[in-house]
Motif scaffolding. Structure first.
Motif, PDB file in Angstrom:
ATOM      1  N   UNK A   2       1.774  -1.675  23.838  1.00  0.00           N
ATOM      2  CA  UNK A   2       2.067  -0.032  24.058  1.00  0.00           C
ATOM      3  C   UNK A   2       3.198   0.107  23.711  1.00  0.00           C
ATOM      4  N   UNK A   3       4.102  -1.365  23.690  1.00  0.00           N
ATOM      5  CA  UNK A   3       5.967  -0.644  23.098  1.00  0.00           C
ATOM      6  C   UNK A   3       6.011  -1.452  21.810  1.00  0.00           C
ATOM      7  N   UNK A   4       6.619  -0.520  20.900  1.00  0.00           N
ATOM      8  CA  UNK A   4       7.852  -1.307  20.426  1.00  0.00           C
ATOM      9  C   UNK A   4       8.588  -1.818  19.938  1.00  0.00           C
ATOM     10  N   UNK A   5       8.282  -3.291  19.202  1.00  0.00           N
ATOM     11  CA  UNK A   5       9.870  -3.976  18.941  1.00  0.00           C
ATOM     12  C   UNK A   5      10.642  -3.648  17.854  1.00  0.00           C
ATOM     13  N   UNK A   6      11.758  -3.829  18.201  1.00  0.00           N
ATOM     14  CA  UNK A   6      12.817  -3.426  17.312  1.00  0.00           C
ATOM     15  C   UNK A   6      12.859  -5.180  16.503  1.00  0.00           C
ATOM     16  N   UNK A   7      12.690  -5.407  15.233  1.00  0.00           N
ATOM     17  CA  UNK A   7      12.760  -6.543  14.378  1.00  0.00           C
ATOM     18  C   UNK A   7      14.080  -7.133  13.424  1.00  0.00           C
ATOM     19  N   UNK A   8      14.557  -7.633  14.129  1.00  0.00           N
ATOM     20  CA  UNK A   8      15.621  -7.579  12.069  1.00  0.00           C
ATOM     21  C   UNK A   8      15.482  -7.092  10.995  1.00  0.00           C
ATOM     22  N   UNK A   9      16.161  -7.198  10.084  1.00  0.00           N
ATOM     23  CA  UNK A   9      16.089  -6.438   9.025  1.00  0.00           C
ATOM     24  C   UNK A   9      15.447  -7.620   7.943  1.00  0.00           C
ATOM     25  N   UNK A  10      15.304  -8.744   8.059  1.00  0.00           N
ATOM     26  CA  UNK A  10      14.734 -10.213   7.500  1.00  0.00           C
ATOM     27  C   UNK A  10      13.324  -9.586   7.430  1.00  0.00           C
ATOM     28  N   UNK A  11      12.673 -10.279   9.202  1.00  0.00           N
ATOM     29  CA  UNK A  11      10.893 -10.032   9.549  1.00  0.00           C
ATOM     30  C   UNK A  11      11.160  -8.468   9.268  1.00  0.00           C
ATOM     31  N   UNK A  12      11.518  -7.355   9.692  1.00  0.00           N
ATOM     32  CA  UNK A  12      10.689  -6.244   8.952  1.00  0.00           C
ATOM     33  C   UNK A  12      10.542  -5.649   7.239  1.00  0.00           C
ATOM     34  N   UNK A  13      11.398  -6.696   7.051  1.00  0.00           N
ATOM     35  CA  UNK A  13      11.055  -6.329   5.405  1.00  0.00           C
ATOM     36  C   UNK A  13       9.619  -7.763   4.809  1.00  0.00           C
ATOM     37  N   UNK A  14       9.872  -9.130   6.187  1.00  0.00           N
ATOM     38  CA  UNK A  14       9.584  -9.700   5.659  1.00  0.00           C
ATOM     39  C   UNK A  14       7.626  -8.924   5.998  1.00  0.00           C
ATOM     40  N   UNK A  15       7.224  -8.187   7.254  1.00  0.00           N
ATOM     41  CA  UNK A  15       6.158  -7.933   7.188  1.00  0.00           C
ATOM     42  C   UNK A  15       6.245  -6.838   6.194  1.00  0.00           C
ATOM     43  N   UNK A  16       6.675  -5.599   5.662  1.00  0.00           N
ATOM     44  CA  UNK A  16       6.943  -5.068   4.539  1.00  0.00           C
ATOM     45  C   UNK A  16       6.051  -6.052   3.345  1.00  0.00           C
ATOM     46  N   UNK A  17       6.652  -6.918   3.202  1.00  0.00           N
ATOM     47  CA  UNK A  17       6.515  -7.082   2.055  1.00  0.00           C
ATOM     48  C   UNK A  17       4.691  -8.202   2.059  1.00  0.00           C
ATOM     49  N   UNK A  18       4.248  -8.265   2.772  1.00  0.00           N
ATOM     50  CA  UNK A  18       3.081  -8.879   3.893  1.00  0.00           C
ATOM     51  C   UNK A  18       1.871  -7.605   3.241  1.00  0.00           C
ATOM     52  N   UNK A  19       2.259  -6.299   3.763  1.00  0.00           N
ATOM     53  CA  UNK A  19       1.780  -5.443   4.051  1.00  0.00           C
ATOM     54  C   UNK A  19       1.522  -5.121   2.593  1.00  0.00           C
ATOM     55  N   UNK A  20       3.072  -5.268   1.149  1.00  0.00           N
ATOM     56  CA  UNK A  20       1.882  -5.183   0.852  1.00  0.00           C
ATOM     57  C   UNK A  20       1.587  -5.489  -0.500  1.00  0.00           C
ATOM     58  N   UNK A  21       1.578  -6.654  -0.580  1.00  0.00           N
ATOM     59  CA  UNK A  21       0.296  -8.190  -0.409  1.00  0.00           C
ATOM     60  C   UNK A  21      -0.812  -7.468  -0.709  1.00  0.00           C
ATOM     61  N   UNK A  22      -1.157  -7.343   1.019  1.00  0.00           N
ATOM     62  CA  UNK A  22      -2.205  -6.750   1.265  1.00  0.00           C
ATOM     63  C   UNK A  22      -2.886  -6.182   0.180  1.00  0.00           C
ATOM     64  N   UNK A  23      -2.431  -4.512   0.393  1.00  0.00           N
ATOM     65  CA  UNK A  23      -2.429  -3.343  -0.944  1.00  0.00           C
ATOM     66  C   UNK A  23      -2.755  -3.660  -1.739  1.00  0.00           C
ATOM     67  N   UNK A  24      -1.471  -4.385  -2.565  1.00  0.00           N
ATOM     68  CA  UNK A  24      -2.489  -4.807  -3.979  1.00  0.00           C
ATOM     69  C   UNK A  24      -3.183  -6.011  -4.194  1.00  0.00           C
ATOM     70  N   UNK A  25      -3.265  -6.766  -3.077  1.00  0.00           N
ATOM     71  CA  UNK A  25      -4.414  -7.671  -3.568  1.00  0.00           C
ATOM     72  C   UNK A  25      -6.404  -6.860  -3.075  1.00  0.00           C
ATOM     73  N   UNK A  26      -6.239  -6.132  -2.352  1.00  0.00           N
ATOM     74  CA  UNK A  26      -6.910  -5.136  -1.812  1.00  0.00           C
ATOM     75  C   UNK A  26      -8.251  -4.065  -3.280  1.00  0.00           C
ATOM     76  N   UNK A  27      -6.646  -3.499  -3.419  1.00  0.00           N
ATOM     77  CA  UNK A  27      -6.769  -2.872  -4.852  1.00  0.00           C
ATOM     78  C   UNK A  27      -7.310  -3.455  -6.063  1.00  0.00           C
ATOM     79  N   UNK A  28      -6.825  -4.873  -6.685  1.00  0.00           N
ATOM     80  CA  UNK A  28      -7.465  -5.692  -7.224  1.00  0.00           C
ATOM     81  C   UNK A  28      -8.257  -5.981  -7.342  1.00  0.00           C
ATOM     82  N   UNK A  29      -9.514  -6.695  -6.175  1.00  0.00           N
ATOM     83  CA  UNK A  29     -10.554  -6.745  -5.772  1.00  0.00           C
ATOM     84  C   UNK A  29     -11.591  -5.627  -5.834  1.00  0.00           C
ATOM     85  N   UNK A  30     -11.037  -4.232  -5.169  1.00  0.00           N
ATOM     86  CA  UNK A  30     -11.283  -2.672  -5.580  1.00  0.00           C
ATOM     87  C   UNK A  30     -11.984  -2.665  -7.291  1.00  0.00           C
ATOM     88  N   UNK A  31     -10.539  -2.789  -7.781  1.00  0.00           N
ATOM     89  CA  UNK A  31      -9.908  -1.841  -9.486  1.00  0.00           C
ATOM     90  C   UNK A  31     -11.169  -2.950 -10.281  1.00  0.00           C
TER      91      UNK A  31
END
Length: 140
Positions: A2-31
């Motif tokens: 329910x509560x959103x924790x504040x992450x340090x910048x490096x962790x936030x960047x890492x999570x954004x990188x994970x999200x980008x990798x997920x989108x790119x791989x799914x898009x590659x499979x679909x394409x």
């Protein structure tokens, strides 16, 4: 959660990188899957012979299938990275698990202490009775 924790910048960047990798791989499979389906359609009018076109289509399908496999392996690596991230960075749940285990061990310690005290009292009573019997005996 329910509560959103504040992450340090490096962790936030890492999570954004994970999200980008997920989108790119799914898009590659679909394409690639979409292109395989398009390639499977037979076209009547082409400037190359059917055999040449068939070989070209076959090669393209193999390459695209290999790309789908690569994207799938990348997704499995992403899952592994996410698990590792969670294990290494989920301090609240680790602390909760440690506290719970600590509480369990303390209750076990108290139970053992009670049993030891009870055993000590029984042994003291038995020893007193044995000493009394020994000192009142005529065979000492």
């Amino acid at each position: 959660m329910a509560t959103q924790r504040v992450l340090p910048q490096s962790k936030e960047t890492l999570l954004q990188n994970y999200n980008k990798r997920l989108r790119d791989d799914i898009r590659s499979i679909l394409d690639n899957f979409t292109e395989i389906i398009k390639t499977a359609k037979v076209e009547d009018e082409t400037q190359v012979s059917r055999a040449t076109q068939g070989e070209q289509d076959h090669y393209e399908m193999q390459v695209r299938a290999a790309n789908i496999v690569r994207a799938g392996e990348s997704l499995m690596k992403l899952v592994s990275d996410l698990k590792q991230f969670l294990i290494l960075n989920d301090f609240p749940s680790v602390n909760e698990a440690i506290s719970l285990r600590n509480q369990q061990l303390r209750s076990l310690q108290e139970e053992c202490d009670k049993k030891l005290i009870s055993l000590r009292d029984e042994i003291a009573t038995d020893l007193y009775e044995l000493e009394e019997e020994y000192y009142s005996s005529r065979y000492k």
